[in-house]
Design a protein around this motif. Structure first.
Motif, PDB file in Angstrom:
ATOM      1  N   GLY A 132       0.822  -1.185   0.128  1.00 42.69           N
ATOM      2  CA  GLY A 132      -0.022  -0.191  -0.137  1.00 42.69           C
ATOM      3  C   GLY A 132       1.101   1.150  -0.231  1.00 42.69           C
ATOM      4  N   GLU A 133       2.059   1.397  -0.130  1.00 41.37           N
ATOM      5  CA  GLU A 133       2.782   2.521   0.156  1.00 41.37           C
ATOM      6  C   GLU A 133       3.120   3.073  -1.521  1.00 41.37           C
ATOM      7  N   LYS A 134       3.075   3.985  -1.812  1.00 40.31           N
ATOM      8  CA  LYS A 134       3.747   4.796  -3.013  1.00 40.31           C
ATOM      9  C   LYS A 134       4.848   4.439  -3.279  1.00 40.31           C
ATOM     10  N   VAL A 135       5.965   3.984  -4.090  1.00 40.72           N
ATOM     11  CA  VAL A 135       7.502   3.740  -4.048  1.00 40.72           C
ATOM     12  C   VAL A 135       7.146   5.038  -5.655  1.00 40.72           C
ATOM     13  N   SER A 136       8.460   4.905  -5.673  1.00 37.58           N
ATOM     14  CA  SER A 136       8.694   6.451  -6.823  1.00 37.58           C
ATOM     15  C   SER A 136      10.304   5.198  -7.493  1.00 37.58           C
ATOM     16  N   ILE A 137       9.171   5.276  -9.030  1.00 38.79           N
ATOM     17  CA  ILE A 137      10.521   4.618 -10.112  1.00 38.79           C
ATOM     18  C   ILE A 137      11.118   5.855 -10.801  1.00 38.79           C
ATOM     19  N   GLU A 138      12.497   5.400 -11.140  1.00 42.14           N
ATOM     20  CA  GLU A 138      13.114   6.702 -11.472  1.00 42.14           C
ATOM     21  C   GLU A 138      14.317   6.127 -12.636  1.00 42.14           C
ATOM     22  N   ALA A 139      13.967   6.675 -13.481  1.00 40.81           N
ATOM     23  CA  ALA A 139      15.017   6.332 -14.823  1.00 40.81           C
ATOM     24  C   ALA A 139      16.129   7.223 -15.339  1.00 40.81           C
ATOM     25  N   HIS A 140      16.863   7.350 -14.517  1.00 41.05           N
ATOM     26  CA  HIS A 140      17.977   8.756 -15.141  1.00 41.05           C
ATOM     27  C   HIS A 140      18.791   8.434 -15.904  1.00 41.05           C
ATOM     28  N   VAL A 141      18.197   9.016 -17.211  1.00 40.49           N
ATOM     29  CA  VAL A 141      19.061   8.688 -18.648  1.00 40.49           C
ATOM     30  C   VAL A 141      20.019   9.790 -18.998  1.00 40.49           C
ATOM     31  N   THR A 142      21.055   9.200 -19.081  1.00 36.81           N
ATOM     32  CA  THR A 142      22.405   9.870 -19.939  1.00 36.81           C
ATOM     33  C   THR A 142      22.493   9.440 -21.110  1.00 36.81           C
ATOM     34  N   GLN A 143      24.118  10.405 -21.927  1.00 38.35           N
ATOM     35  CA  GLN A 143      24.727  10.013 -22.938  1.00 38.35           C
ATOM     36  C   GLN A 143      25.805  10.835 -23.132  1.00 38.35           C
ATOM     37  N   LYS A 144      27.305  10.792 -22.801  1.00 34.34           N
ATOM     38  CA  LYS A 144      28.307  11.204 -23.214  1.00 34.34           C
ATOM     39  C   LYS A 144      27.954  12.683 -21.622  1.00 34.34           C
ATOM     40  N   ASP A 145      27.511  11.857 -20.577  1.00 33.27           N
ATOM     41  CA  ASP A 145      27.697  12.453 -19.092  1.00 33.27           C
ATOM     42  C   ASP A 145      26.188  14.375 -19.395  1.00 33.27           C
ATOM     43  N   LYS A 146      26.035  14.287 -20.422  1.00 35.77           N
ATOM     44  CA  LYS A 146      24.082  14.678 -21.028  1.00 35.77           C
ATOM     45  C   LYS A 146      22.739  14.010 -20.334  1.00 35.77           C
ATOM     46  N   ASN A 147      22.134  15.136 -19.914  1.00 39.15           N
ATOM     47  CA  ASN A 147      20.676  14.219 -20.030  1.00 39.15           C
ATOM     48  C   ASN A 147      20.057  14.079 -21.108  1.00 39.15           C
ATOM     49  N   VAL A 148      19.642  13.323 -21.156  1.00 34.23           N
ATOM     50  CA  VAL A 148      18.334  12.891 -22.523  1.00 34.23           C
ATOM     51  C   VAL A 148      17.336  13.056 -22.179  1.00 34.23           C
ATOM     52  N   ASP A 149      16.805  14.035 -22.678  1.00 30.36           N
ATOM     53  CA  ASP A 149      15.364  14.673 -21.750  1.00 30.36           C
ATOM     54  C   ASP A 149      14.053  14.114 -23.392  1.00 30.36           C
ATOM     55  N   LYS A 150      14.712  13.316 -24.608  1.00 31.23           N
ATOM     56  CA  LYS A 150      13.916  12.648 -25.002  1.00 31.23           C
ATOM     57  C   LYS A 150      13.865  11.099 -25.765  1.00 31.23           C
TER      58      LYS A 150
END
Length: 137
Positions: A54-72
């Protein structure tokens, strides 16, 4: 003699044409110079790392390429499988939260160990890191 000169001229043109094919100038399609083939990195995190039913869990994938965030990223899905119970199996799209972060919030209805896998596709690359989440009563 004219025949040999003509043949030599044609051979020279073929060599020059083939040399042009190897240039790294701009062209349509994927440009390897832009780092598209740099490895895609996905940091999968669970908050909390152990949960209660019953507890909410936040599942997060942080995506990077060449140390830059991948927003798309082309596609980011979270696959959830309960160990020992193949009837509990789902794949849900994660929401783009910006800064290379893709998030899914999930509440678990029963205790057990769950395999959490993020499926991230960006260009020709697909990566799928997995973590285990223990849910207790």
């Amino acid at each position: 003699m004219k025949n040999k000169l003509g043949l030599a001229g044609v051979a020279l043109l073929v060599v020059l044409a083939l040399a042009g094919c190897g240039s790294s100038g701009g062209h349509d399609g994927m440009n390897m110079d832009e780092g598209m083939m740099e490895p895609l990195k996905v940091d999968l995190s669970l908050t909390p790392e152990q949960a209660k039913v019953g507890e909410k869990v936040s599942i997060e994938a942080h995506v990077t390429q060449k140390d830059k965030n991948v927003d798309k990223a082309d596609k980011v899905e979270i696959e959830i499988v309960k160990e020992g119970d193949s009837s509990v199996h789902e794949k849900v799209p994660a929401k783009n939260a910006g800064d290379g972060k893709y998030v899914l919030e999930k509440t678990f209805d029963s205790a057990g160990d769950y395999k959490i896998t993020s499926h991230v596709t960006y260009g020709p690359q697909h990566t799928m890191p997995t973590k285990t989440l223990t849910v207790s009563e």
